[in-house]
Write an enzyme that holds these catalytic residues in place. Sequence first.
Site, PDB file in Angstrom:
ATOM      1  N   ALA A  12       0.807  -1.230   0.000  1.00 26.67           N
ATOM      2  CA  ALA A  12       0.000   0.000   0.000  1.00 26.67           C
ATOM      3  C   ALA A  12       0.838   1.277   0.000  1.00 26.67           C
ATOM      4  CB  ALA A  12      -0.939  -0.011   1.209  1.00 26.67           C
ATOM      5  N   GLY A  14       3.602   1.650  -1.711  1.00 24.28           N
ATOM      6  CA  GLY A  14       4.409   1.702  -2.936  1.00 24.28           C
ATOM      7  C   GLY A  14       3.829   2.682  -3.938  1.00 24.28           C
ATOM      8  N   ASP A 161      -2.319  -4.151 -20.161  1.00 29.88           N
ATOM      9  CA  ASP A 161      -1.928  -4.547 -21.522  1.00 29.88           C
ATOM     10  C   ASP A 161      -3.099  -4.320 -22.483  1.00 29.88           C
ATOM     11  OD1 ASP A 161       0.519  -5.550 -20.351  1.00 29.88           O
ATOM     12  OD2 ASP A 161      -0.767  -7.082 -19.496  1.00 29.88           O
ATOM     13  N   ARG A 164      -3.340  -0.622 -23.071  1.00 29.38           N
ATOM     14  CA  ARG A 164      -2.237  -0.184 -23.946  1.00 29.38           C
ATOM     15  C   ARG A 164      -2.544  -0.549 -25.394  1.00 29.38           C
ATOM     16  NH1 ARG A 164       2.467  -2.531 -19.878  1.00 29.38           N
ATOM     17  NH2 ARG A 164       2.898  -0.579 -18.798  1.00 29.38           N
ATOM     18  N   HIS A 189       1.196 -11.819 -18.544  1.00 34.21           N
ATOM     19  CA  HIS A 189       1.602 -10.408 -18.459  1.00 34.21           C
ATOM     20  C   HIS A 189       3.135 -10.373 -18.514  1.00 34.21           C
ATOM     21  CE1 HIS A 189       2.071  -6.273 -17.352  1.00 34.21           C
ATOM     22  NE2 HIS A 189       2.836  -6.626 -16.343  1.00 34.21           N
TER      23      HIS A 189
END
Length: 327
Positions: A12, A14, A161, A164, A189
């Site tokens: 949390a 980070g 992904d 993106r 991933h």
Amino acid sequence: MKSPVRVAVTGAAGQIGYSLLFRIASGEMLGKDQPVILQMLELPMEKAQAALKGVMMELEDCAFPLLAGMVGTDDAEVAFKDADIALLVGARPRGPGMERKDLLLENAKIFTAQGAALNKVASRDVKVLVVGNPANTNAYIAMKSAPDLPAKNFTAMLRLDHNRALSQLASKAGVPIGDIRKLVVWGNHSPTMYPDYRFATANGESLKDKVNDADWNANEFIPQVGKRGAAIIEARGLSSAASAANAAIDHIRDWVLGSNGEWVTMGVPSDGSYGIPEGIIYGVPVITEGGEYKRVEGLEIDAFSRERMDRTLAELEEEREGVAHLL
Ligand code: NAI
């Protein structure tokens, strides 16, 4: 007022946590009428706990009306207690000289312990999203370590992904992102993932026909989506955080509130379809409704796609073998 939903978030304090928690507390993930209780886990180290305290002070300072409570802890069983949703973001990053295999094993320790804690104390319906890398295999490890919870409730994040790929396809095809339907990113991933727009449409028009550029697909689109994470690190000096948090919110929002008939990509335990062995956590197209996801079935897989889908599968099988002795 609805009763609060308990959302556990690991890692949390980070980067992703910092982009994620405030949006959850403001109602962007579960709706503007849904109170939440944030249950945040960080490492026991003094620095991590102090940073978590700081994040909690800032959450307080936002005075979010939907934030019905907060817990900050270094104990997974406290963080996951009665959790309805668990976002497993914290993971061991790759250190200098660390082999991929070592990274896998270090993370396996974290995710066996967290899977066991979820098994013990979380809601029996807990929806788990693993963001921390290697996300698919970490989700597999957590799922295997939580035998009393439904396996289908363990998912990995392929949504970044997917997003993106949407953005790159919109730009190439010259259509608004919001008009694109039926895109998928198959597999792991990792750079082996296979973004696939063979079925994609915009306002009913086939984007494969509109783009009509097999060379762009094979040599630009697929590798660029796969290596986008590395390109962000190169540019920013740090890995994607705001876009990763955004994708986590998209993933959970659609899972809980529904995708309104649209395809979204989720990494989910395979049911054996599309030649993916049962149990492997693999990115597939799903439609979500009523808190459940349903695979889009019966899509034709041509030779080009089969090769790419098998390549990303082979990597996942290798990762699974690398941790098999721990499970
Ligand atoms: P970060 O290093 O800024 O934050 C991670 C936090 O997790 C740190 O505060 C650390 O103390 C904490 N942590 C580590 N182990 C923990 C444990 N066992 N329990 C609780 N907390 C723990 O990293 P960042 O940028 O927030 O990324 C987090 C993870 O997400 C990384 O593994 C990264 O590779 C992954 N990621 C995944 C993406 C995806 O699309 N699936 C996209 C971007 C990042």
